[in-house]
Design an enzyme around this catalytic site. Structure first.
Site, mmCIF file in Angstrom:
data_model
loop_
_atom_site.group_PDB
_atom_site.id
_atom_site.type_symbol
_atom_site.label_atom_id
_atom_site.label_comp_id
_atom_site.label_asym_id
_atom_site.label_seq_id
_atom_site.Cartn_x
_atom_site.Cartn_y
_atom_site.Cartn_z
ATOM 1 N N ASP A 10 0.855 -1.171 0.000
ATOM 2 C CA ASP A 10 0.000 0.000 0.000
ATOM 3 C C ASP A 10 0.901 1.234 0.000
ATOM 4 O OD1 ASP A 10 -2.451 1.391 0.125
ATOM 5 O OD2 ASP A 10 -2.226 1.644 2.280
ATOM 6 N N ASP A 12 -0.171 5.012 0.943
ATOM 7 C CA ASP A 12 -0.370 5.910 2.081
ATOM 8 C C ASP A 12 -0.399 5.124 3.379
ATOM 9 O OD1 ASP A 12 -0.754 8.614 0.865
ATOM 10 O OD2 ASP A 12 -2.310 7.542 -0.230
ATOM 11 N N ASP A 206 -1.292 -0.922 6.012
ATOM 12 C CA ASP A 206 -1.466 -0.303 7.336
ATOM 13 C C ASP A 206 -2.898 -0.446 7.841
ATOM 14 O OD1 ASP A 206 -2.356 1.607 5.294
ATOM 15 O OD2 ASP A 206 -2.597 3.012 6.962
#
Length: 262
Positions: A10, A12, A206
């Site tokens: 990922d 961000d 995240d």
């Protein structure tokens, strides 16, 4: 499985926060590049083209080639190309989405389209949303790039694709098909673009509810980093677990060939 590994990451919360590099992310990307390890940077954000995102990442100090960036817009275009090649769509979105659809030969129109395709934009138009509602009522199939309800800004949360999709769904009674995470379709289309196999691929994210879930459902090993949305305690609340939890992507520096030590 001891490798060689393929990396899906990922963007961000894993590599960057807004416009700032997460320490160590540049070293991991440099290590993957120098060892020839295949990798893709994934984002549910459909606003930007891979070229735009490459420029944005370069400003933070990350050198990621365009070919290693996979967005929900590209995954949506790939999906529509397999479902209805050479079709037509009414699109609410930005250049990332419209460019991806043009590149597969789609015609963008508000007259009797095959699909209404909803993506991310910073300026959702009430007129465009109303047009989308009427087209869905008239039989256009409803697709959304991703289910994220909100997006970040300096001032706080912004309504995102999922929120606007909910508005159209409530008005029409027709739910969209979401292509982006946590749909494992986004992982699988990314893997196909790399020519990789799920058995030796890992997903670093995240968020438990999108990154880890979609990695798990696509048959990948998963790593949760604690530099974004999900924390160690909130991760425990989910009925599934990542393969490994680390503080930051920096923990993989020097270990990308062996990301799951015994």
């Amino acid at each position: 499985m001891s490798g060689p590994w393929t990396y899906l990451m990922d963007m961000d919360g894993v590599l960057v926060h807004e416009e700032h590099l997460i320490p160590g992310a540049d070293a991991v990307i440099a290590e993957l590049t120098s060892t020839g390890t295949p990798f893709l940077v994934l984002t549910n954000n459909s606003i930007y083209t891979p070229r735009d995102l490459r420029a944005r990442l370069l400003r933070t100090g990350l050198d990621v080639p365009e070919s290693a960036i996979w967005t929900s817009a590209l995954a949506t275009a790939k999906f529509l190309d397999t479902q209805r090649p050479g079709g037509s769509a009414f699109v609410i979105g930005e250049a990332g989405l419209t460019t991806a659809l043009h590149e597969i030969g789609y015609v963008l129109t508000d007259r009797d389209p095959d699909y209404v395709v909803l993506g991310e934009t910073r300026t959702y138009s009430f007129t465009a949303i109303t047009r989308a509602i009427r087209l869905v009522e008239e039989g256009a199939r409803f697709i959304a790039t991703n289910p994220d309800a909100t997006g970040p800004s300096r001032e706080g949360s912004l309504p995102a694709t999922g929120s606007v999709a909910a508005l159209i769904e409530r008005a029409t009674g027709r739910a969209p098909y979401y292509v982006g995470k946590p749909n494992p379709l986004m992982m699988r289309s990314g893997l196909r673009s790399l020519g990789a196999h799920s058995e030796n691929t890992l997903m670093i994210g995240d968020r438990m509810d999108t990154d880890v879930r979609s990695g798990l459902e696509a048959g990948l090993r998963t790593i949760l980093v604690l530099t974004g949305i999900s924390g160690r305690e909130t991760a425990e609340l989910f009925p599934y677990r990542p393969t490994r939890v680390i503080e930051s992507i920096a923990d993989l520096v020097g270990n990308t060939a062996n990301p799951f030590p015994e």
